[in-house]
Design a protein around this motif. Structure first.
Motif, PDB file in Angstrom:
ATOM      1  N   THR A  74       0.825  -1.205   0.000  1.00 31.52           N
ATOM      2  CA  THR A  74       0.000   0.000   0.000  1.00 31.52           C
ATOM      3  C   THR A  74       0.858   1.254   0.000  1.00 31.52           C
ATOM      4  O   THR A  74       1.797   1.365   0.793  1.00 31.52           O
ATOM      5  N   TYR A  75       0.513   2.179  -0.889  1.00 31.65           N
ATOM      6  CA  TYR A  75       1.060   3.537  -0.809  1.00 31.65           C
ATOM      7  C   TYR A  75      -0.096   4.462  -0.483  1.00 31.65           C
ATOM      8  O   TYR A  75      -1.120   4.462  -1.172  1.00 31.65           O
ATOM      9  N   GLU A  76       0.057   5.257   0.569  1.00 28.30           N
ATOM     10  CA  GLU A  76      -1.004   6.170   0.982  1.00 28.30           C
ATOM     11  C   GLU A  76      -0.445   7.583   1.113  1.00 28.30           C
ATOM     12  O   GLU A  76       0.532   7.809   1.824  1.00 28.30           O
ATOM     13  N   ALA A  77      -1.092   8.513   0.420  1.00 29.35           N
ATOM     14  CA  ALA A  77      -0.626   9.901   0.397  1.00 29.35           C
ATOM     15  C   ALA A  77      -1.346  10.797   1.386  1.00 29.35           C
ATOM     16  O   ALA A  77      -0.815  11.855   1.750  1.00 29.35           O
ATOM     17  N   GLU A  78      -2.550  10.399   1.831  1.00 37.55           N
ATOM     18  CA  GLU A  78      -3.380  11.325   2.591  1.00 37.55           C
ATOM     19  C   GLU A  78      -3.617  10.954   4.053  1.00 37.55           C
ATOM     20  O   GLU A  78      -3.703  11.833   4.900  1.00 37.55           O
ATOM     21  N   PHE A  79      -3.770   9.674   4.339  1.00 33.48           N
ATOM     22  CA  PHE A  79      -4.058   9.281   5.724  1.00 33.48           C
ATOM     23  C   PHE A  79      -3.471   7.904   6.006  1.00 33.48           C
ATOM     24  O   PHE A  79      -3.032   7.198   5.097  1.00 33.48           O
TER      25      PHE A  79
END
Length: 244
Positions: A74-79
């Motif tokens: 998983t890549y998560e930019a916001e939370f």
């Protein structure tokens, strides 16, 4: 990002990627039927059916296949990614995302998120590899107390042998996932091709061409190379938590 074709925009069943799915992949099914079948396939998946009224149609497929994955990238930019969220952090994110939702609706979403997280506690859990943008740490969600507890929870989970958390620092500059967050589910060697999820507003894409798998595999590897090491990431997360 590689443009998605029309079939990829549908949240229905992908082509037969796993052997046991091949028989049913040839015929389209309503999303709820797909969820019911997934729940019935294993005693461990009763919760999928229990939360069918809470789960968006486009997310049902991902939930079922997440439970089968041997690796989750998983890549998560916001939370903070859902599998690593605390209940209060999840509540704050859900309320912000759906300001018109009732307290009961938000509570059900939190329950669903916590139910998903149980796969990390099962025997033989999947290997979870997460890269989060530094902005995730800096964005105060739910207030200082909720955010501090979330960051401490994150470092605690990162101590598990099957969980790797890395932070992509602002200093990394431009990177290949600047268009948005994504996840990839990888299955045992006999389980077929990976599943890619790219969330968009009020829906999701499931790119499944070989070129897409190659592209997102490269993207995630590049993100890990650009990110801080797990040890450096843990130190940064702890430092940000203490600053709150």
């Amino acid at each position: 990002m590689v443009p998605a074709s029309a079939p990829e925009r549908a949240a229905g069943a992908r082509p037969a990627a796993r052997n046991r799915a091949a028989a049913r992949a040839a015929r389209p099914a309503r999303p709820l039927d797909h969820l019911v079948r997934l729940a019935e396939e294993s005693e461990d998946r009763g919760w999928l059916l229990a939360y069918s009224d809470t789960t968006p149609n486009w997310f049902e497929r991902y939930l079922g296949e997440e439970a089968e994955a041997s690796e989750i990238w998983t890549y998560e930019a916001e939370f903070v990614p859902g599998l690593l969220q605390t209940a209060e952090y999840c509540r704050a994110v859900s309320a912000a995302n759906s300001p018109d939702a009732t307290e009961e609706d938000v509570a059900r979403r939190v329950e669903l998120r916590l139910a998903r997280q149980q796969l990390l506690d099962r025997e033989g859990p999947p290997r979870l590899q997460v890269v989060i943008n530094e902005a995730v740490l800096r964005r105060h969600i739910g207030g200082p107390k909720v955010m501090r507890e979330q960051l401490r929870h994150l470092t605690g989970l990162a101590d598990r042998p099957n969980v790797i958390v890395q932070v992509l620092p602002f200093s990394a500059g431009a990177h290949p996932a600047m268009t948005g967050s994504f996840s990839m589910l990888r299955f045992p060697s006999d389980g077929g091709d990976p599943t890619i999820l790219v969330e968009v507003d009020s829906g999701a894409l499931y790119p499944d061409r070989p070129v897409d798998v190659e592209r997102y595999t490269w993207m995630f590897g590049r993100l890990r190379d650009l990110a801080l090491s797990p040890g450096e990431s843990g130190a940064l997360i702890s430092r940000v938590a203490e600053e709150l």
